[in-house]
Motif scaffolding. Structure first.
Motif, PDB file in Angstrom:
ATOM      1  N   SER A 274     -66.189 -18.256  29.721  1.00 15.68           N
ATOM      2  CA  SER A 274     -65.500 -18.260  30.891  1.00 15.68           C
ATOM      3  C   SER A 274     -64.155 -17.968  30.946  1.00 15.68           C
ATOM      4  O   SER A 274     -63.659 -18.066  29.746  1.00 15.68           O
ATOM      5  CB  SER A 274     -65.717 -19.988  31.489  1.00 15.68           C
ATOM      6  OG  SER A 274     -65.064 -19.853  32.457  1.00 15.68           O
TER       7      SER A 274
ATOM      8  N   VAL B  47     -60.615 -26.941  31.703  1.00 15.04           N
ATOM      9  CA  VAL B  47     -59.372 -26.129  32.462  1.00 15.04           C
ATOM     10  C   VAL B  47     -57.984 -26.686  32.014  1.00 15.04           C
ATOM     11  O   VAL B  47     -57.851 -27.951  31.787  1.00 15.04           O
ATOM     12  CB  VAL B  47     -59.155 -26.538  34.127  1.00 15.04           C
ATOM     13  CG1 VAL B  47     -58.351 -26.032  34.604  1.00 15.04           C
ATOM     14  CG2 VAL B  47     -60.779 -26.150  34.839  1.00 15.04           C
TER      15      VAL B  47
ATOM     16  N   HIS C 246     -56.112 -22.769  34.426  1.00 11.16           N
ATOM     17  CA  HIS C 246     -56.720 -21.506  33.875  1.00 11.16           C
ATOM     18  C   HIS C 246     -57.667 -21.793  32.780  1.00 11.16           C
ATOM     19  O   HIS C 246     -57.570 -22.889  32.256  1.00 11.16           O
ATOM     20  CB  HIS C 246     -55.726 -20.667  33.220  1.00 11.16           C
ATOM     21  CG  HIS C 246     -56.230 -19.242  32.641  1.00 11.16           C
ATOM     22  ND1 HIS C 246     -56.838 -19.037  31.422  1.00 11.16           N
ATOM     23  CD2 HIS C 246     -56.483 -18.141  33.236  1.00 11.16           C
ATOM     24  CE1 HIS C 246     -56.947 -17.523  31.262  1.00 11.16           C
ATOM     25  NE2 HIS C 246     -56.731 -17.076  32.664  1.00 11.16           N
ATOM     26  N   GLU C 247     -58.729 -21.083  32.760  1.00 11.36           N
ATOM     27  CA  GLU C 247     -59.944 -21.445  31.765  1.00 11.36           C
ATOM     28  C   GLU C 247     -60.206 -20.235  30.938  1.00 11.36           C
ATOM     29  O   GLU C 247     -60.288 -19.155  31.469  1.00 11.36           O
ATOM     30  CB  GLU C 247     -61.242 -21.834  32.660  1.00 11.36           C
ATOM     31  CG  GLU C 247     -62.354 -22.420  31.894  1.00 11.36           C
ATOM     32  CD  GLU C 247     -63.368 -22.896  32.946  1.00 11.36           C
ATOM     33  OE1 GLU C 247     -64.360 -23.250  32.465  1.00 11.36           O
ATOM     34  OE2 GLU C 247     -63.245 -22.963  34.068  1.00 11.36           O
TER      35      GLU C 247
ATOM     36  N   VAL D 274     -57.994 -26.535  41.224  1.00 12.99           N
ATOM     37  CA  VAL D 274     -58.804 -27.785  41.159  1.00 12.99           C
ATOM     38  C   VAL D 274     -58.458 -28.783  42.384  1.00 12.99           C
ATOM     39  O   VAL D 274     -57.335 -29.000  42.677  1.00 12.99           O
ATOM     40  CB  VAL D 274     -58.362 -28.420  39.701  1.00 12.99           C
ATOM     41  CG1 VAL D 274     -59.221 -29.939  39.895  1.00 12.99           C
ATOM     42  CG2 VAL D 274     -58.855 -27.537  38.841  1.00 12.99           C
TER      43      VAL D 274
ATOM     44  N   ASN E 180     -64.378 -21.919  43.176  1.00 15.65           N
ATOM     45  CA  ASN E 180     -65.626 -21.009  43.195  1.00 15.65           C
ATOM     46  C   ASN E 180     -66.636 -21.828  43.491  1.00 15.65           C
ATOM     47  O   ASN E 180     -67.853 -21.332  43.257  1.00 15.65           O
ATOM     48  CB  ASN E 180     -65.575 -20.457  41.773  1.00 15.65           C
ATOM     49  CG  ASN E 180     -65.788 -21.438  40.559  1.00 15.65           C
ATOM     50  OD1 ASN E 180     -65.976 -22.681  40.766  1.00 15.65           O
ATOM     51  ND2 ASN E 180     -65.860 -20.727  39.417  1.00 15.65           N
TER      52      ASN E 180
ATOM     53  N   ARG F 127     -58.315 -21.292  37.780  1.00 14.25           N
ATOM     54  CA  ARG F 127     -58.900 -22.390  38.463  1.00 14.25           C
ATOM     55  C   ARG F 127     -57.841 -22.999  39.410  1.00 14.25           C
ATOM     56  O   ARG F 127     -57.032 -23.590  38.844  1.00 14.25           O
ATOM     57  CB  ARG F 127     -59.564 -23.188  37.524  1.00 14.25           C
ATOM     58  CG  ARG F 127     -60.682 -22.459  36.556  1.00 14.25           C
ATOM     59  CD  ARG F 127     -61.833 -22.118  37.321  1.00 14.25           C
ATOM     60  NE  ARG F 127     -62.811 -21.426  36.176  1.00 14.25           N
ATOM     61  CZ  ARG F 127     -62.840 -20.034  36.234  1.00 14.25           C
ATOM     62  NH1 ARG F 127     -62.324 -19.304  37.011  1.00 14.25           N
ATOM     63  NH2 ARG F 127     -63.632 -19.815  35.261  1.00 14.25           N
TER      64      ARG F 127
ATOM     65  N   LEU G 168     -63.820 -26.785  41.962  1.00 12.73           N
ATOM     66  CA  LEU G 168     -63.225 -25.706  41.639  1.00 12.73           C
ATOM     67  C   LEU G 168     -63.322 -24.766  43.003  1.00 12.73           C
ATOM     68  O   LEU G 168     -64.210 -24.864  43.714  1.00 12.73           O
ATOM     69  CB  LEU G 168     -63.548 -24.973  40.394  1.00 12.73           C
ATOM     70  CG  LEU G 168     -63.527 -26.136  38.949  1.00 12.73           C
ATOM     71  CD1 LEU G 168     -64.036 -24.987  37.982  1.00 12.73           C
ATOM     72  CD2 LEU G 168     -62.272 -26.456  38.967  1.00 12.73           C
TER      73      LEU G 168
END
Length: 450
Positions: free
Chosen positions: A364, A431, A388-389, A370, A415, A368, A413
């Motif tokens: 991944s 994250v 960030h991930e 949140v 997404n 991100r 998230l």
């Protein structure tokens, strides 16, 4: 307003030698007696440690996507004001990354760009690449170009002659290929500065090569106007304010922390107490919260697993209701077990009923946004946080059915996936959050600690 030499070192692509050249330029400037303030465009944890290795100064992230324009500008002006020269290392290729690109940061800060072109296996075509960058966005000021990985004098001359007729960008030099200046890498990127990936001798050789082959004098003509820093404003809070103590895991296994986050905590009523899950046998006394950042727990899984006294202490803190927060590698440590790349399984703390499994391929990567699904340590329900991930491990959830504790999902998230877990007073997530976009998170954490 004061003017100081400043520039952003960008590249045409990743892997073109940007970090190595940045280290060389920083080292050469330090050798000349300058106090250099480095920065890193993007969310990277590793490159800033390399900057610190060379300059002795903390390097700060500047990430428009994660931190926002205001925090980036404030950090740049505030941290750069007391130093002689400001140098930003870019991220990926100059225009890669959309709003988070080096180009957008250069425009936001009104800072000139030095572009690094990897000229290996090309000559005049490298100048065609330069011309494309020159005309792609007129709002980006190219202060100069460095052609990297030059193989011979004939190679250099072909490029130079072409630049004279095809481009108006000043040539700042030609850096020869030299394997001595290669920085070793591993799965998450380059080695950390604390691990001394380049010896003092190699750094001195790199600085000497920069002095020999690059035009530092012309680089230093690139300047920016810096605003005087505003008086420091603490996050608003009721008086009197009692100091809170946060134990922060800091050793070879846990080292990924944004310095702005730590400074924001320190400047707003928190005492930072470092400790080592690898080497210490207990959590520091009187702590109100324990913070496990990211890093490389997979490289130290055996040692972490064998430090049972530390694991028992963390469990005791959790039972007592002390707040525990883990990000990425810190989250992995707080899970039930970790399987390394060689398929060896090691028991971890066991607060979260998951097994984390290392993979050879990236699992991944990306920014991100949140949204909190419920009130927790980090904020009230509905608050949006940014981070960030980036990880090579995956989460296995078969152990959920065996869990006696109540586990809740905290994050939704951008997404549309769900992430972030809580078990009692513990929160864990892949994250890495940056608090710069909303400093109210600091006030909320303080208030949640009672």
């Amino acid at each position: 307003m004061t003017k100081k030499p400043a520039f952003l070192i960008a590249a045409a692509k990743s892997g073109g030698g940007k970090t190595t050249l940045t280290m060389g330029i920083l080292a050469a400037l330090v050798r000349r007696g300058y106090d250099v303030q480095p920065f890193k465009c993007g969310p990277d944890f590793i490159d800033p440690t390399l900057h610190k290795l060379v300059t002795g100064n903390v390097s700060y992230n500047l990430d428009l996507k994660m931190m926002g324009n205001g925090c980036c500008k404030q950090t740049f002006h505030e941290k750069g004001h007391t130093h002689d020269i400001l140098v930003i290392e870019g991220v990926m290729g100059l225009f890669d990354g959309g709003v988070a690109s080096s180009a957008e940061l250069a425009k936001t800060l009104d800072i000139p760009v030095i572009i690094v072109i990897d000229a290996q296996s090309s000559a005049e075509s490298a100048v065609a690449v330069l011309k494309g960058f020159e005309v792609f966005d007129p709002r980006v000021t190219l202060a100069g170009v460095i052609f990297n990985k030059i193989g011979s004098e004939r190679h250099r001359q072909l490029i130079y002659d072409s630049v004279l007729t095809k481009s108006s960008v000043p040539v700042l030099g030609f850096m020869p290929r030299d394997a001595r200046f290669t920085i070793p890498e591993r799965h998450l990127g380059l080695y950390m500065g604390d691990e001394q990936p380049l010896s003092d001798e190699s750094i001195n050789q790199l600085a000497a090569a920069v002095e020999q082959h690059l035009d530092l004098e012309t680089m230093l003509k690139s300047k920016v106007s810096l605003s005087a820093p505003a008086p420091k404003k603490r996050v608003s809070h009721p008086r009197p304010r009692k100091k809170k103590y946060i134990a922060i895991a800091k050793d070879d296994a846990f080292s990924f922390y944004y310095p702005q986050n730590i400074e924001m905590l320190h400047n707003n009523g928190f005492e930072i107490v470092p400790f080592s899950p690898l080497h210490d046998e207990s959590i520091p006394d009187r702590v109100d919260m324990i913070y496990f950042g990211g890093g490389y727990p997979e490289n130290f899984a055996k040692q972490l697993s064998e430090n049972r006294l530390m694991i028992e202490q963390i469990h005791s803190c959790h039972v007592q209701g002390i707040h525990i927060y883990g990000e990425c590698g810190g989250f992995m440590y707080l899970c039930n077990s970790l399987i390394d790349i060689e398929q060896h399984e090691y028991s971890m703390v066991g607060i979260f009923p998951f097994r984390t499994v290392m993979n050879r391929r990236l699992r991944s990567l990306g920014y991100r946004q949140v949204r909190l699904q419920k009130k927790c340590l980090l904020g009230p329900k509905g608050v949006i946080l940014h981070g960030h991930e980036f990880h090579y491990s995956k989460l296995e959830t078969e152990l959920l059915s065996q869990s006696s504790g109540e586990i809740e999902l905290l994050y939704k998230l951008d997404n549309n996936s769900q992430e972030g877990y809580s078990v009692g007073s513990a929160i864990g997530s892949y994250v890495h959050l940056h608090f710069g976009n909303d400093s109210n998170v600091i006030t909320h954490i303080y208030n949640q600690l009672g």
